[in-house]
Write a protein that holds these residues in place. Structure first.
Motif, PDB file in Angstrom:
ATOM      1  N   LEU A   1     -13.513  73.511  -3.722  1.00 32.18           N
ATOM      2  CA  LEU A   1     -14.413  74.347  -4.509  1.00 32.18           C
ATOM      3  C   LEU A   1     -13.644  75.266  -5.444  1.00 32.18           C
ATOM      4  CD1 LEU A   1     -16.933  75.200  -1.657  1.00 32.18           C
ATOM      5  CD2 LEU A   1     -17.424  73.825  -3.693  1.00 32.18           C
ATOM      6  N   THR A   2     -12.491  75.764  -5.000  1.00 26.42           N
ATOM      7  CA  THR A   2     -11.653  76.603  -5.858  1.00 26.42           C
ATOM      8  C   THR A   2     -11.153  75.812  -7.061  1.00 26.42           C
ATOM      9  OG1 THR A   2     -10.949  77.929  -3.960  1.00 26.42           O
ATOM     10  CG2 THR A   2      -9.576  78.040  -5.936  1.00 26.42           C
ATOM     11  N   ALA A   3     -10.783  74.560  -6.833  1.00 20.22           N
ATOM     12  CA  ALA A   3     -10.337  73.704  -7.941  1.00 20.22           C
ATOM     13  C   ALA A   3     -11.475  73.453  -8.920  1.00 20.22           C
ATOM     14  CB  ALA A   3      -9.810  72.378  -7.402  1.00 20.22           C
ATOM     15  N   ILE A   4     -12.696  73.281  -8.410  1.00 16.25           N
ATOM     16  CA  ILE A   4     -13.855  73.076  -9.279  1.00 16.25           C
ATOM     17  C   ILE A   4     -14.133  74.328 -10.098  1.00 16.25           C
ATOM     18  CG2 ILE A   4     -16.345  72.659  -9.332  1.00 16.25           C
ATOM     19  CD1 ILE A   4     -15.945  70.893  -6.834  1.00 16.25           C
ATOM     20  N   VAL A   5     -14.013  75.486  -9.464  1.00 15.11           N
ATOM     21  CA  VAL A   5     -14.164  76.750 -10.199  1.00 15.11           C
ATOM     22  C   VAL A   5     -13.166  76.793 -11.357  1.00 15.11           C
ATOM     23  CG1 VAL A   5     -13.859  79.255 -10.081  1.00 15.11           C
ATOM     24  CG2 VAL A   5     -15.087  78.069  -8.259  1.00 15.11           C
TER      25      VAL A   5
ATOM     26  N   ALA B   1     -23.896  87.303  -4.381  1.00  8.75           N
ATOM     27  CA  ALA B   1     -23.749  88.030  -5.647  1.00  8.75           C
ATOM     28  C   ALA B   1     -23.773  87.076  -6.838  1.00  8.75           C
ATOM     29  CB  ALA B   1     -22.442  88.828  -5.642  1.00  8.75           C
ATOM     30  N   VAL B   2     -23.127  85.934  -6.693  1.00  8.02           N
ATOM     31  CA  VAL B   2     -23.133  84.943  -7.775  1.00  8.02           C
ATOM     32  C   VAL B   2     -24.550  84.418  -7.997  1.00  8.02           C
ATOM     33  CG1 VAL B   2     -22.273  82.700  -8.555  1.00  8.02           C
ATOM     34  CG2 VAL B   2     -20.760  84.247  -7.311  1.00  8.02           C
ATOM     35  N   ILE B   3     -25.226  84.070  -6.922  1.00  7.46           N
ATOM     36  CA  ILE B   3     -26.582  83.516  -7.030  1.00  7.46           C
ATOM     37  C   ILE B   3     -27.541  84.520  -7.662  1.00  7.46           C
ATOM     38  CG2 ILE B   3     -28.570  82.689  -5.705  1.00  7.46           C
ATOM     39  CD1 ILE B   3     -26.528  81.574  -3.660  1.00  7.46           C
TER      40      ILE B   3
ATOM     41  N   GLY C   1     -20.176  76.277 -17.074  1.00 10.01           N
ATOM     42  CA  GLY C   1     -20.337  77.528 -16.364  1.00 10.01           C
ATOM     43  C   GLY C   1     -21.208  77.379 -15.121  1.00 10.01           C
ATOM     44  N   SER C   2     -22.268  76.580 -15.241  1.00 10.82           N
ATOM     45  CA  SER C   2     -23.154  76.368 -14.097  1.00 10.82           C
ATOM     46  C   SER C   2     -22.424  75.701 -12.945  1.00 10.82           C
ATOM     47  CB  SER C   2     -24.357  75.516 -14.517  1.00 10.82           C
ATOM     48  OG  SER C   2     -25.155  76.193 -15.467  1.00 10.82           O
ATOM     49  N   ILE C   3     -21.601  74.711 -13.266  1.00  8.27           N
ATOM     50  CA  ILE C   3     -20.822  74.024 -12.228  1.00  8.27           C
ATOM     51  C   ILE C   3     -19.865  75.007 -11.551  1.00  8.27           C
ATOM     52  CG2 ILE C   3     -19.017  72.289 -11.845  1.00  8.27           C
ATOM     53  CD1 ILE C   3     -20.396  70.636 -14.083  1.00  8.27           C
ATOM     54  N   ALA C   4     -19.200  75.837 -12.364  1.00  5.08           N
ATOM     55  CA  ALA C   4     -18.260  76.823 -11.807  1.00  5.08           C
ATOM     56  C   ALA C   4     -18.990  77.831 -10.923  1.00  5.08           C
ATOM     57  CB  ALA C   4     -17.524  77.533 -12.936  1.00  5.08           C
ATOM     58  N   PHE C   5     -20.168  78.277 -11.356  1.00  5.36           N
ATOM     59  CA  PHE C   5     -20.921  79.262 -10.571  1.00  5.36           C
ATOM     60  C   PHE C   5     -21.369  78.681  -9.232  1.00  5.36           C
ATOM     61  CE2 PHE C   5     -22.499  81.310 -14.773  1.00  5.36           C
ATOM     62  CZ  PHE C   5     -21.252  81.874 -14.961  1.00  5.36           C
ATOM     63  N   ILE C   6     -21.858  77.442  -9.254  1.00  5.03           N
ATOM     64  CA  ILE C   6     -22.304  76.796  -8.014  1.00  5.03           C
ATOM     65  C   ILE C   6     -21.131  76.674  -7.041  1.00  5.03           C
ATOM     66  CG2 ILE C   6     -23.130  74.623  -7.012  1.00  5.03           C
ATOM     67  CD1 ILE C   6     -24.787  74.275  -9.609  1.00  5.03           C
ATOM     68  N   ALA C   7     -19.979  76.239  -7.562  1.00  5.71           N
ATOM     69  CA  ALA C   7     -18.795  76.085  -6.711  1.00  5.71           C
ATOM     70  C   ALA C   7     -18.326  77.431  -6.170  1.00  5.71           C
ATOM     71  CB  ALA C   7     -17.671  75.406  -7.490  1.00  5.71           C
ATOM     72  N   LEU C   8     -18.404  78.468  -7.003  1.00  6.93           N
ATOM     73  CA  LEU C   8     -17.958  79.803  -6.591  1.00  6.93           C
ATOM     74  C   LEU C   8     -18.865  80.360  -5.493  1.00  6.93           C
ATOM     75  CD1 LEU C   8     -15.992  82.147  -7.082  1.00  6.93           C
ATOM     76  CD2 LEU C   8     -17.529  82.956  -8.903  1.00  6.93           C
ATOM     77  N   ALA C   9     -20.175  80.190  -5.663  1.00  4.19           N
ATOM     78  CA  ALA C   9     -21.112  80.649  -4.636  1.00  4.19           C
ATOM     79  C   ALA C   9     -20.894  79.891  -3.339  1.00  4.19           C
ATOM     80  CB  ALA C   9     -22.550  80.468  -5.125  1.00  4.19           C
ATOM     81  N   ALA C  10     -20.734  78.577  -3.442  1.00  3.37           N
ATOM     82  CA  ALA C  10     -20.511  77.754  -2.249  1.00  3.37           C
ATOM     83  C   ALA C  10     -19.225  78.152  -1.546  1.00  3.37           C
ATOM     84  CB  ALA C  10     -20.473  76.279  -2.639  1.00  3.37           C
ATOM     85  N   ALA C  11     -18.186  78.470  -2.310  1.00  4.31           N
ATOM     86  CA  ALA C  11     -16.913  78.891  -1.712  1.00  4.31           C
ATOM     87  C   ALA C  11     -17.097  80.151  -0.879  1.00  4.31           C
ATOM     88  CB  ALA C  11     -15.868  79.134  -2.800  1.00  4.31           C
ATOM     89  N   GLY C  12     -17.969  81.046  -1.341  1.00  6.66           N
ATOM     90  CA  GLY C  12     -18.227  82.256  -0.577  1.00  6.66           C
ATOM     91  C   GLY C  12     -18.809  81.949   0.795  1.00  6.66           C
ATOM     92  N   PHE C  13     -19.761  81.025   0.840  1.00  2.03           N
ATOM     93  CA  PHE C  13     -20.387  80.688   2.114  1.00  2.03           C
ATOM     94  C   PHE C  13     -19.445  79.884   3.018  1.00  2.03           C
ATOM     95  CE2 PHE C  13     -24.088  81.235  -0.746  1.00  2.03           C
ATOM     96  CZ  PHE C  13     -24.627  82.342  -0.108  1.00  2.03           C
ATOM     97  N   VAL C  14     -18.627  79.027   2.421  1.00  3.29           N
ATOM     98  CA  VAL C  14     -17.649  78.277   3.209  1.00  3.29           C
ATOM     99  C   VAL C  14     -16.621  79.225   3.807  1.00  3.29           C
ATOM    100  CG1 VAL C  14     -15.813  76.552   3.113  1.00  3.29           C
ATOM    101  CG2 VAL C  14     -17.980  76.119   1.946  1.00  3.29           C
ATOM    102  N   LEU C  15     -16.182  80.191   2.999  1.00  2.00           N
ATOM    103  CA  LEU C  15     -15.227  81.182   3.514  1.00  2.00           C
ATOM    104  C   LEU C  15     -15.873  82.048   4.592  1.00  2.00           C
ATOM    105  CD1 LEU C  15     -13.401  82.272   0.248  1.00  2.00           C
ATOM    106  CD2 LEU C  15     -12.340  81.221   2.263  1.00  2.00           C
ATOM    107  N   GLY C  16     -17.177  82.268   4.475  1.00  2.00           N
ATOM    108  CA  GLY C  16     -17.875  83.003   5.517  1.00  2.00           C
ATOM    109  C   GLY C  16     -17.750  82.294   6.855  1.00  2.00           C
TER     110      GLY C  16
END
Length: 211
Positions: A89-93, A170-172, A134-149
């Motif tokens: 997900l970080t690479a996608i961001v 926050a991203v969503i 940007g939408s792809i990056a935002f989705i990946a960034l939000a998902a990374a937050g939940f995965v890190l959770g």
């Protein structure tokens, strides 16, 4: 320190530097670019006009730092919950940010200075590509937050798990409010996305200390 460990630490340093670079370069432009108003103009619009190359370089540089950092995350998190998807997900961001820099927004709503007020009459192909990137990056960034959770929950670090999930939320919320046309949507988007980027860099820095 062996070669593998040194390489991992170097790559994690790249991810740790990504968000600070983003914040400093964006803030410097927000404070100095004539006609720019963060309550009306998204940070992406800084890539337009004669000085737009600064924000384009910012997008590309920060994206490249996150892509490099994803390899460090893969090594540091290998075999642990979240160790597969956080690096991906970080690479996608990172890739999304690079694409968002290559494909710029259209000028509009008085920026750059001299541009007529209101949204542009139409949307160019590169502006559409920017929105998609940007939408792809935002989705990946939000998902990374939940995965890190999940990653920090499994590690028994409840505060970090909570912050990770809040970063995803926050991203969503920021993106959702902006897309809905909410008042000061560009500001809420900037705060939400930047907060999550800062947390992703902070996680990389934290893992660097244990590498």
């Amino acid at each position: 320190m062996n070669t593998t460990t040194a390489s991992t630490r170097t790559l994690l340093t790249a991810a740790a530097l990504a968000a600070p670079v983003w914040v400093v370069v964006c803030l410097a432009q927000v404070l100095t670019r004539e006609g720019f108003d963060l309550t009306r103009h998204p940070l992406s619009q800084l890539a337009t006009g004669g000085l737009g190359w600064i924000q384009i370089a910012n997008f590309v540089t920060v994206g490249a730092l996150f892509i490099a950092g994803s390899f460090g995350l893969r090594s540091a998190m290998y075999g642990r919950p979240g160790g597969t998807w956080t690096p991906r997900l970080t690479a996608i961001v990172g890739a999304g940010m690079i694409a968002a820099g290559v494909f710029t927004m259209d000028a509009g709503d008085g920026f750059p200075a001299g541009t007529p007020a209101g949204p542009p009459a139409g949307m160019s192909w590169h502006a559409i590509a920017h929105m998609a990137s940007g939408s792809i990056a935002f989705i990946a960034l939000a998902a990374a937050g939940f995965v890190l959770g999940r990653f920090f929950s499994r590690a028994g670090d409840r505060p970090a798990a909570i912050v990770s999930r809040l970063a995803g939320v926050a991203v969503i919320l920021g993106d959702g409010w902006a897309m809905s046309g909410g008042r000061m949507g560009s500001l809420t988007l900037a705060v939400g996305v930047t907060s999550a980027l800062v947390w992703l860099s902070a996680v990389a820095y934290r893992l660097r200390g244990n590498a």
